[in-house]
Design an enzyme around this catalytic site. Structure first.
Site, short mmCIF file in Angstrom:
data_model
loop_
_atom_site.label_atom_id
_atom_site.label_comp_id
_atom_site.label_asym_id
_atom_site.label_seq_id
_atom_site.Cartn_x
_atom_site.Cartn_y
_atom_site.Cartn_z
N SER A 1 0.83 -1.22 0.00
CA SER A 1 0.00 0.00 0.00
C SER A 1 0.86 1.26 0.00
CB SER A 1 -0.97 0.00 1.19
OG SER A 1 -0.29 -0.24 2.40
N ASP B 1 -2.24 -8.45 11.77
CA ASP B 1 -3.57 -8.89 11.34
C ASP B 1 -4.10 -10.10 12.10
OD1 ASP B 1 -3.81 -6.95 9.30
OD2 ASP B 1 -2.44 -8.12 8.05
#
Ligand code: CMX
Length: 459
Positions: free
Chosen positions: A240, A371
């Site tokens: 990203s 995560d």
């Protein structure tokens, strides 16, 4: 605006440092690259620069030099809260030092002035079916706002190169100000009655996200602050961050660049791993009708690996320890939801999966990343990733709201320091073979049919 002045004051010094490096030491070698790295995702090649964050394989992320525990301790907080104001974090990312409470509140105030989302953005979201992935909606909503770009307007009027960063900062403040409201609307559109909930003036940026999705709970506000701090930046090479940087290097404005970065974040090997990790935990929970034994969990982990799948939330391209962003969330969970079944399960996975991955011997990092547990904490407060089996993606939107802080801060600085358009050189497979042949004497058969042998394969 003081934020602009704080950056402006630093520019002569930074520009002089870079000029000296390029003009006097431009030919000094920093890294070599081998065939495996070229064919293996450019892993470990030092070819990007950022001064905003840095990942140490054995200590984890440092934002402007501060570790996660230091940030949680030192950044200014709302009265009575334990978790920091995101206005303070954004100040730190942009300016490079821990702000005072007043300075953090100034950024929060700037966000409040700019937080109104243009109505057409909601219409763009509403134009798509509710089961569209939340990340596709988020990326589209960001892109739809491109017409608001102050950079693109000023550029068209003949902006000087050294001033590119000024309207880029404006765009970044506008976009970051609106991100929680856009994310909240996507949540409400997908999972609630589709209402636009205006933010509450007395709440901070992070808490307002909770309020706008209908959770009026100080404990959740604290989680939102924690979540948005720890997901904000992770140096420049991740998908990203690097995508945003690359697109922005063509002088595309932050709306184009961030939308592109979010599309990368949506991938299961990157931001979407938080959703996959949650799904994996739910599969385990369903299969064993509750929290399994360590033996059962070991068996399930092996089944996953033997089916050729990854265990989501585990492993990292750089880290070689338990991700401190995981630890911060684990500690939060211990305080407020220690007996919640899915939290107990996530802890058991932490006690079990690293051993399995070590035994398998493939993953260089067998430890949990950010995560592995974030979905569990959200679910405890009723925040859903998907509903009725739609494509979900909302947990990644949460990641994206936070990541926008890091990537826009990087874009402002890249513009301020005159970063050029990125343009690495590609080679053909034939070129690689020739390089190897020259250095090792190995022989490679010539593929007569290959287009590369008609010119492109020359070194
Ligand atoms: N489960 C099973 N296998 C794993 C694994 C895991 N959690 N992590 C790595 N591996 C495997 C890789 O797939 C690779 O296998 P092959 O040689 O068959 O291709 C091998 O171990 C070596 O990989 P690596 O060098 O250790 O890891 P990479 O740098 O290639 O990839 C990452 C890093 C994060 C993509 C990988 O660890 C992974 O897929 N993890 C699961 C998904 C995940 O949690 N992603 C989130 C990362 C954080 C984020 O960006 O949000």
């Amino acid at each position: 605006m003081n934020l602009r002045k704080h950056i402006e004051d630093q520019l002569p010094g930074w520009r002089a440092r870079l000029k000296r490096l390029i003009t006097q030491y431009g030919r000094v070698k920093v890294a070599e690259i081998n065939v495996a790295q070229i064919l293996g995702g450019i892993r470990d090649v030092k070819a990007l620069v950022t001064d905003i964050s840095c990942v140490d394989p054995y200590q984890g992320i440092r934002l402007r030099g501060y570790t996660i525990p230091e940030l949680l301790q030192l950044l200014p907080k709302p009265p009575g809260a334990e978790m920091p104001l995101l206005g303070g974090l954004y100040f730190l990312l942009l300016v490079g030092r821990i702000p005072t409470f007043e300075e953090a509140m100034e950024v929060e105030g700037e966000w409040k002035k700019r937080q109104e989302v243009p109505a057409y953005v909601y219409d763009v979201v509403r134009a798509l079916p509710r089961d569209t992935s939340a990340m596709a909606l988020f990326s589209l909503a960001v892109l739809a706002m491109e017409r608001e770009s102050k950079f693109t307007r000023e550029y068209g009027r003949g902006l000087k190169k050294e001033d590119y960063w000024i309207p880029t900062l404006e765009d970044s403040l506008d976009l970051t100000a609106r991100a929680p409201a856009i994310a909240a609307f996507i949540y409400n559109y997908k999972f609630r009655e589709g209402q636009v909930v205006p933010p509450k003036p007395e709440l901070d940026w992070a808490a307002n996200f909770g309020y706008m999705i209908g959770i009026e709970n100080e404990e959740y506000y604290e989680l939102a602050r924690l979540y948005f701090v720890i997901h904000s930046d992770h140096e420049s090479g991740n998908v990203s961050a690097h995508t945003t940087y690359l697109v922005s290097s063509a002088l595309s404005d932050v709306y184009y660049a961030v939308s592109a970065g979010l599309n990368g974040l949506a991938g299961p090997l990157h931001g979407r791993a938080n959703q996959e990790a949650m799904e994996w935990l739910l599969e385990v929970y369903e299969k064993y009708q509750g929290v399994p034994t360590k033996e059962q969990l070991t068996e399930y982990a092996w089944e996953t690996l033997n089916a050729g799948k990854v265990i989501p939330g585990y492993g990292h391209a750089i880290l070689r320890i338990t991700d401190p962003r995981f630890t911060a969330q684990l500690e939060f969970g211990e305080k407020v939801m220690a007996n919640y079944d899915l939290f107990r399960l996530a802890k058991l996975v932490y006690e079990t999966v690293p051993e399995v991955l070590k035994q398998q011997g493939k993953a260089k990092d067998p430890w949990p990343n950010v995560d592995a547990i974030s979905g569990v904490l959200q679910r405890y407060y009723g925040v859903m990733d998907s509903k009725d089996g739609d494509s979900g993606g909302f947990y990644t939107v949460l990641f994206g709201v936070s990541r926008i802080l890091g990537v826009t801060a990087n874009t402002v600085w890249a513009r301020a320091l005159g970063a050029p358009i990125e343009r690495p050189k590609s080679v053909t497979t034939r070129m690689l073979e020739k390089i190897v042949a020259e250095q090792t004497g190995a022989e490679f058969p010539l593929d007569e049919a290959s287009v590369y042998d008609r010119g492109c394969g020359e070194l």
